[in-house]
Design a protein around this motif. Structure first.
Motif, PDB file in Angstrom:
ATOM      1  N   THR A  21      -3.135  -5.255   7.583  1.00 44.41           N
ATOM      2  CA  THR A  21      -2.569  -4.019   8.128  1.00 44.41           C
ATOM      3  C   THR A  21      -2.148  -3.129   6.968  1.00 44.41           C
ATOM      4  OG1 THR A  21      -0.297  -4.823   8.170  1.00 44.41           O
ATOM      5  CG2 THR A  21      -1.647  -5.253  10.148  1.00 44.41           C
ATOM      6  N   GLN A  22      -1.817  -1.881   7.279  1.00 46.23           N
ATOM      7  CA  GLN A  22      -1.342  -0.968   6.243  1.00 46.23           C
ATOM      8  C   GLN A  22      -0.078  -1.509   5.582  1.00 46.23           C
ATOM      9  OE1 GLN A  22      -2.696   2.198   5.000  1.00 46.23           O
ATOM     10  NE2 GLN A  22      -1.272   1.437   3.473  1.00 46.23           N
ATOM     11  N   LEU A  23       0.826  -2.081   6.373  1.00 45.17           N
ATOM     12  CA  LEU A  23       2.057  -2.643   5.814  1.00 45.17           C
ATOM     13  C   LEU A  23       1.762  -3.786   4.844  1.00 45.17           C
ATOM     14  CD1 LEU A  23       5.119  -2.416   5.758  1.00 45.17           C
ATOM     15  CD2 LEU A  23       5.197  -3.975   7.710  1.00 45.17           C
ATOM     16  N   ASP A  24       0.798  -4.644   5.189  1.00 43.92           N
ATOM     17  CA  ASP A  24       0.379  -5.716   4.273  1.00 43.92           C
ATOM     18  C   ASP A  24      -0.112  -5.110   2.954  1.00 43.92           C
ATOM     19  OD1 ASP A  24       0.784  -7.694   6.249  1.00 43.92           O
ATOM     20  OD2 ASP A  24      -1.315  -7.594   6.906  1.00 43.92           O
ATOM     21  N   HIS A  28       1.703  -5.892  -0.577  1.00 48.77           N
ATOM     22  CA  HIS A  28       1.015  -6.779  -1.519  1.00 48.77           C
ATOM     23  C   HIS A  28       0.357  -6.051  -2.688  1.00 48.77           C
ATOM     24  CE1 HIS A  28       1.652 -10.263   0.994  1.00 48.77           C
ATOM     25  NE2 HIS A  28       1.086  -9.654   2.026  1.00 48.77           N
ATOM     26  N   PHE A  29      -0.180  -4.852  -2.443  1.00 49.34           N
ATOM     27  CA  PHE A  29      -1.001  -4.189  -3.463  1.00 49.34           C
ATOM     28  C   PHE A  29      -0.553  -2.771  -3.788  1.00 49.34           C
ATOM     29  CE2 PHE A  29      -3.909  -6.497  -0.440  1.00 49.34           C
ATOM     30  CZ  PHE A  29      -3.888  -7.699  -1.120  1.00 49.34           C
ATOM     31  N   ASN A  30       0.546  -2.306  -3.181  1.00 48.97           N
ATOM     32  CA  ASN A  30       1.007  -0.932  -3.356  1.00 48.97           C
ATOM     33  C   ASN A  30      -0.117   0.050  -3.004  1.00 48.97           C
ATOM     34  OD1 ASN A  30       3.019   0.952  -3.927  1.00 48.97           O
ATOM     35  ND2 ASN A  30       2.295   1.216  -6.017  1.00 48.97           N
ATOM     36  N   CYS A  31      -0.863  -0.273  -1.969  1.00 49.57           N
ATOM     37  CA  CYS A  31      -2.022   0.508  -1.529  1.00 49.57           C
ATOM     38  C   CYS A  31      -1.616   1.393  -0.352  1.00 49.57           C
ATOM     39  CB  CYS A  31      -3.143  -0.441  -1.115  1.00 49.57           C
ATOM     40  SG  CYS A  31      -4.538   0.389  -0.379  1.00 49.57           S
ATOM     41  N   LEU A  32      -1.678   2.705  -0.563  1.00 52.46           N
ATOM     42  CA  LEU A  32      -1.264   3.644   0.474  1.00 52.46           C
ATOM     43  C   LEU A  32      -2.436   4.192   1.288  1.00 52.46           C
ATOM     44  CD1 LEU A  32       1.392   5.614  -1.591  1.00 52.46           C
ATOM     45  CD2 LEU A  32       1.749   3.695  -0.032  1.00 52.46           C
ATOM     46  N   ARG A  54       0.256  -2.665  19.238  1.00 50.95           N
ATOM     47  CA  ARG A  54       1.553  -2.019  19.452  1.00 50.95           C
ATOM     48  C   ARG A  54       2.495  -2.346  18.314  1.00 50.95           C
ATOM     49  NH1 ARG A  54       2.971   0.988  23.265  1.00 50.95           N
ATOM     50  NH2 ARG A  54       2.236   0.877  25.376  1.00 50.95           N
ATOM     51  N   ASN A  55       3.283  -1.358  17.910  1.00 50.43           N
ATOM     52  CA  ASN A  55       4.321  -1.597  16.910  1.00 50.43           C
ATOM     53  C   ASN A  55       5.403  -2.483  17.509  1.00 50.43           C
ATOM     54  OD1 ASN A  55       2.973   0.032  15.114  1.00 50.43           O
ATOM     55  ND2 ASN A  55       4.170   1.845  15.609  1.00 50.43           N
ATOM     56  N   SER A  56       6.148  -3.153  16.665  1.00 50.95           N
ATOM     57  CA  SER A  56       7.162  -4.100  17.145  1.00 50.95           C
ATOM     58  C   SER A  56       8.238  -3.423  17.981  1.00 50.95           C
ATOM     59  CB  SER A  56       7.801  -4.841  15.971  1.00 50.95           C
ATOM     60  OG  SER A  56       8.410  -3.928  15.096  1.00 50.95           O
ATOM     61  N   LYS A  57       8.525  -2.159  17.726  1.00 50.11           N
ATOM     62  CA  LYS A  57       9.541  -1.445  18.506  1.00 50.11           C
ATOM     63  C   LYS A  57       8.928  -0.712  19.701  1.00 50.11           C
ATOM     64  CE  LYS A  57      12.753  -1.046  14.778  1.00 50.11           C
ATOM     65  NZ  LYS A  57      13.886  -1.852  15.039  1.00 50.11           N
ATOM     66  N   ARG A  58       7.639  -0.926  19.921  1.00 52.20           N
ATOM     67  CA  ARG A  58       6.910  -0.338  21.050  1.00 52.20           C
ATOM     68  C   ARG A  58       6.912   1.191  21.044  1.00 52.20           C
ATOM     69  NH1 ARG A  58       4.644  -4.474  23.207  1.00 52.20           N
ATOM     70  NH2 ARG A  58       5.787  -6.210  24.056  1.00 52.20           N
ATOM     71  N   GLY A  60       4.650   3.026  19.241  1.00 54.80           N
ATOM     72  CA  GLY A  60       3.338   3.512  18.838  1.00 54.80           C
ATOM     73  C   GLY A  60       2.417   2.348  18.538  1.00 54.80           C
ATOM     74  N   THR A  61       1.350   2.643  17.817  1.00 61.32           N
ATOM     75  CA  THR A  61       0.382   1.611  17.464  1.00 61.32           C
ATOM     76  C   THR A  61       0.055   1.691  15.978  1.00 61.32           C
ATOM     77  OG1 THR A  61      -1.531   3.012  17.948  1.00 61.32           O
ATOM     78  CG2 THR A  61      -0.684   1.636  19.757  1.00 61.32           C
ATOM     79  N   HIS A  62      -0.553   0.629  15.488  1.00 66.33           N
ATOM     80  CA  HIS A  62      -1.073   0.597  14.128  1.00 66.33           C
ATOM     81  C   HIS A  62      -2.402  -0.158  14.145  1.00 66.33           C
ATOM     82  CE1 HIS A  62       1.138  -3.235  14.423  1.00 66.33           C
ATOM     83  NE2 HIS A  62       0.188  -3.692  13.631  1.00 66.33           N
ATOM     84  N   ALA A  63      -3.150  -0.020  13.069  1.00 64.20           N
ATOM     85  CA  ALA A  63      -4.450  -0.684  12.971  1.00 64.20           C
ATOM     86  C   ALA A  63      -4.309  -2.016  12.258  1.00 64.20           C
ATOM     87  CB  ALA A  63      -5.428   0.193  12.203  1.00 64.20           C
ATOM     88  N   ARG A  64      -5.007  -3.004  12.773  1.00 68.51           N
ATOM     89  CA  ARG A  64      -5.190  -4.278  12.072  1.00 68.51           C
ATOM     90  C   ARG A  64      -6.690  -4.412  11.860  1.00 68.51           C
ATOM     91  NH1 ARG A  64      -2.494  -8.753  10.930  1.00 68.51           N
ATOM     92  NH2 ARG A  64      -0.731  -8.136  12.230  1.00 68.51           N
ATOM     93  N   TYR A  65      -7.096  -4.564  10.609  1.00 71.78           N
ATOM     94  CA  TYR A  65      -8.504  -4.675  10.271  1.00 71.78           C
ATOM     95  C   TYR A  65      -8.880  -6.147  10.161  1.00 71.78           C
ATOM     96  CZ  TYR A  65      -7.837   0.219   9.136  1.00 71.78           C
ATOM     97  OH  TYR A  65      -7.542   1.562   9.198  1.00 71.78           O
ATOM     98  N   GLU A  66      -9.979  -6.512  10.825  1.00 71.95           N
ATOM     99  CA  GLU A  66     -10.447  -7.893  10.835  1.00 71.95           C
ATOM    100  C   GLU A  66     -11.780  -7.998  10.103  1.00 71.95           C
ATOM    101  OE1 GLU A  66     -11.851 -11.380  13.969  1.00 71.95           O
ATOM    102  OE2 GLU A  66     -11.431  -9.369  14.706  1.00 71.95           O
ATOM    103  N   TYR A  67     -11.833  -8.916   9.151  1.00 67.79           N
ATOM    104  CA  TYR A  67     -13.047  -9.175   8.381  1.00 67.79           C
ATOM    105  C   TYR A  67     -13.939 -10.155   9.144  1.00 67.79           C
ATOM    106  CZ  TYR A  67     -15.901 -11.017   4.537  1.00 67.79           C
ATOM    107  OH  TYR A  67     -16.941 -11.417   3.745  1.00 67.79           O
TER     108      TYR A  67
END
Length: 72
Positions: A21-24, A28-32, A54-58, A60-67
């Motif tokens: 995810t963007q947060l990861d 981990h990599f300071n990647c914006l 869904r975000n943890s506080k419900r 909005g949403t965020h993207a999770r990228y799957e390899y």
């Protein structure tokens, strides 16, 4: 412009953990600009799927990228 080191770090992370995810990427990599790196990976032939979560506080949403490997 994204850094080739970040490109490799994100690719290595995806190969090991299968998702990111963007947060990861920030933690981990300071990647914006994860979405830009994901696009470069896709252009290089890697099969990466986007899942909206869904975000943890419900609030909005965020993207999770799957390899899923390398496209043939």
């Amino acid at each position: 412009m994204t850094n080739n080191t970040q490109f490799q770090q994100v690719l290595d992370h995806l190969k090991q953990f299968k998702t990111i995810t963007q947060l990861d990427a920030i933690n981990h990599f300071n990647c914006l600009r994860l979405s830009a790196i994901i696009q470069r990976l896709r252009n290089a032939g890697y099969d990466i799927v986007t899942h909206r979560e869904r975000n943890s506080k419900r609030t909005g949403t965020h993207a999770r990228y799957e390899y899923r490997g390398v496209e043939r």
